[in-house]
Write a protein that holds these residues in place. Structure first.
Motif, short mmCIF file in Angstrom:
data_model
loop_
_atom_site.label_atom_id
_atom_site.label_comp_id
_atom_site.label_asym_id
_atom_site.label_seq_id
_atom_site.Cartn_x
_atom_site.Cartn_y
_atom_site.Cartn_z
N ARG A 1 -4.62 1.13 19.20
CA ARG A 1 -5.92 0.99 19.83
C ARG A 1 -6.86 2.01 19.19
N LEU A 2 -7.96 1.51 18.62
CA LEU A 2 -8.93 2.42 18.01
C LEU A 2 -9.52 3.32 19.08
N ASP A 3 -9.46 4.62 18.86
CA ASP A 3 -9.91 5.61 19.84
C ASP A 3 -11.25 6.22 19.45
N ILE B 1 -5.11 2.71 3.52
CA ILE B 1 -5.28 1.32 3.97
C ILE B 1 -5.74 0.39 2.86
N SER B 2 -6.57 0.88 1.95
CA SER B 2 -7.08 0.01 0.88
C SER B 2 -6.02 -0.26 -0.19
N HIS B 3 -4.90 0.46 -0.14
CA HIS B 3 -3.83 0.24 -1.11
C HIS B 3 -2.63 -0.50 -0.51
N LEU B 4 -2.75 -0.93 0.74
CA LEU B 4 -1.68 -1.72 1.35
C LEU B 4 -1.85 -3.18 0.95
N ALA B 5 -0.82 -3.76 0.35
CA ALA B 5 -0.90 -5.17 -0.05
C ALA B 5 -1.10 -6.08 1.16
N HIS B 6 -0.46 -5.72 2.27
CA HIS B 6 -0.55 -6.49 3.51
C HIS B 6 -0.88 -5.49 4.62
N PRO B 7 -2.16 -5.24 4.87
CA PRO B 7 -2.55 -4.17 5.80
C PRO B 7 -1.95 -4.29 7.20
N GLU B 8 -1.92 -5.51 7.76
CA GLU B 8 -1.36 -5.63 9.11
C GLU B 8 0.11 -5.26 9.12
N GLN B 9 0.85 -5.69 8.11
CA GLN B 9 2.28 -5.35 8.02
C GLN B 9 2.45 -3.84 7.85
N GLY B 10 1.63 -3.23 7.00
CA GLY B 10 1.74 -1.79 6.78
C GLY B 10 1.40 -0.98 8.02
N LEU B 11 0.34 -1.37 8.73
CA LEU B 11 -0.03 -0.66 9.95
C LEU B 11 0.99 -0.90 11.05
N SER B 12 1.61 -2.08 11.08
CA SER B 12 2.68 -2.35 12.04
C SER B 12 3.89 -1.48 11.78
N GLU B 13 4.18 -1.23 10.50
CA GLU B 13 5.30 -0.36 10.17
C GLU B 13 5.00 1.08 10.60
N LEU B 14 3.76 1.52 10.42
CA LEU B 14 3.40 2.85 10.90
C LEU B 14 3.53 2.92 12.42
N ALA B 15 3.14 1.85 13.12
CA ALA B 15 3.30 1.81 14.57
C ALA B 15 4.78 1.85 14.97
N ARG B 16 5.63 1.20 14.20
CA ARG B 16 7.06 1.17 14.53
C ARG B 16 7.65 2.57 14.59
N ASP C 1 -15.14 -5.02 4.12
CA ASP C 1 -14.29 -3.86 3.86
C ASP C 1 -13.32 -3.68 5.03
N LEU C 2 -12.05 -3.47 4.72
CA LEU C 2 -11.05 -3.26 5.76
C LEU C 2 -11.41 -2.12 6.70
N ARG C 3 -12.15 -1.14 6.18
CA ARG C 3 -12.46 0.04 6.99
C ARG C 3 -13.73 -0.13 7.82
N SER C 4 -14.42 -1.27 7.72
CA SER C 4 -15.58 -1.48 8.59
C SER C 4 -15.06 -1.62 10.02
N GLU C 5 -15.80 -1.09 10.96
CA GLU C 5 -15.33 -1.08 12.34
C GLU C 5 -15.03 -2.48 12.88
N ARG D 1 -13.88 -5.04 11.34
CA ARG D 1 -12.59 -5.54 10.79
C ARG D 1 -11.43 -4.67 11.23
N LEU D 2 -11.67 -3.35 11.27
CA LEU D 2 -10.57 -2.42 11.54
C LEU D 2 -10.09 -2.51 12.98
N THR D 3 -10.99 -2.66 13.92
CA THR D 3 -10.61 -2.66 15.34
C THR D 3 -9.58 -3.75 15.65
N PRO D 4 -9.84 -5.03 15.29
CA PRO D 4 -8.82 -6.05 15.59
C PRO D 4 -7.56 -5.90 14.73
#
Length: 199
Positions: free
Chosen positions: A180-182, A117-132, A163-167, A169-172
């Motif tokens: 959905r964070l589990d 996650i810390s190496h994704l230039a655009h974290p939301e886009q990267g996580l959306s691609e993983l979701a896809r 930090d992107l990994r703080s809860e 920030r990460l949850t939304p």
């Protein structure tokens, strides 16, 4: 290639040959995180940003011989290190950007991502691609063998809620990206956020 992708490749290319020897004791932490992902025999799983493929053997054990294990990384030198370590025996290695995967929608049951996650230039886009590429109800593990405080100390930084990994920030961020964070664990010896694919 974008500047962001080139920066990631340059960073990891310079470190690939010594990567495993720099972190020789991480194996059990990877195996424990894979176990918590809850894979079943026959599942299809991707190690996104697989680096030298340290998670691939544990992923193969989890899904068995009938499952599918893929390791994707942007940096050729990291994949070459994975080959030298013999980790292609546990899963197929792909030269691919985690933000633009050559996989069909819903093809996977789960994604494992160590340090990604810390190496994704655009974290939301990267996580959306993983979701896809994950079916609804499938799972995501965001893992690091060090918790946020220990990692910040290693790099001489002050721990920040930004930090992107703080809860907070990460949850939304996950929610906006189809997850959905589990569960969330941030301890000195590991960071592990588990999420479920929504929709």
């Amino acid at each position: 290639m974008t500047d962001d992708r080139a920066q990631v490749q340059n960073f990891f290319s310079a470190r690939a040959a010594e990567w495993d020897s720099r972190f020789p004791d991480d194996g059990p932490a990877y195996a424990a995180a894979v176990h918590e992902l809850g894979l079943r025999p026959g599942d299809a799983v991707l190690d996104a940003g697989c680096g030298t493929g340290r998670a691939l053997p544990a992923l193969r054990i989890a899904v068995g011989s009938g499952g599918t294990v893929l390791g994707a990384d942007l940096t050729p030198a990291m994949l070459e290190a994975a080959l030298r370590a013999g980790r292609e025996a546990s899963g197929a290695l792909l030269l691919a950007d985690a933000a633009r995967l050559p996989l069909r929608a819903g093809a996977l049951d789960a994604v494992f991502a160590a340090g990604l996650i810390s190496h994704l230039a655009h974290p939301e886009q990267g996580l959306s691609e993983l979701a896809r590429v994950v079916r609804p109800g499938g799972r995501l593990a965001l893992f690091h063998p060090l918790g946020r405080a220990a990692l910040a100390a290693r790099h001489g930084r002050v721990l920040s809620d930004d930090d992107l990994r703080s809860e907070p920030r990460l949850t939304p961020l996950l929610a906006e990206s189809g997850w959905r964070l589990d569960s969330y664990a941030d301890e000195d010896s590991r960071f592990l956020a588990l999420a479920v694919r929504t929709g």
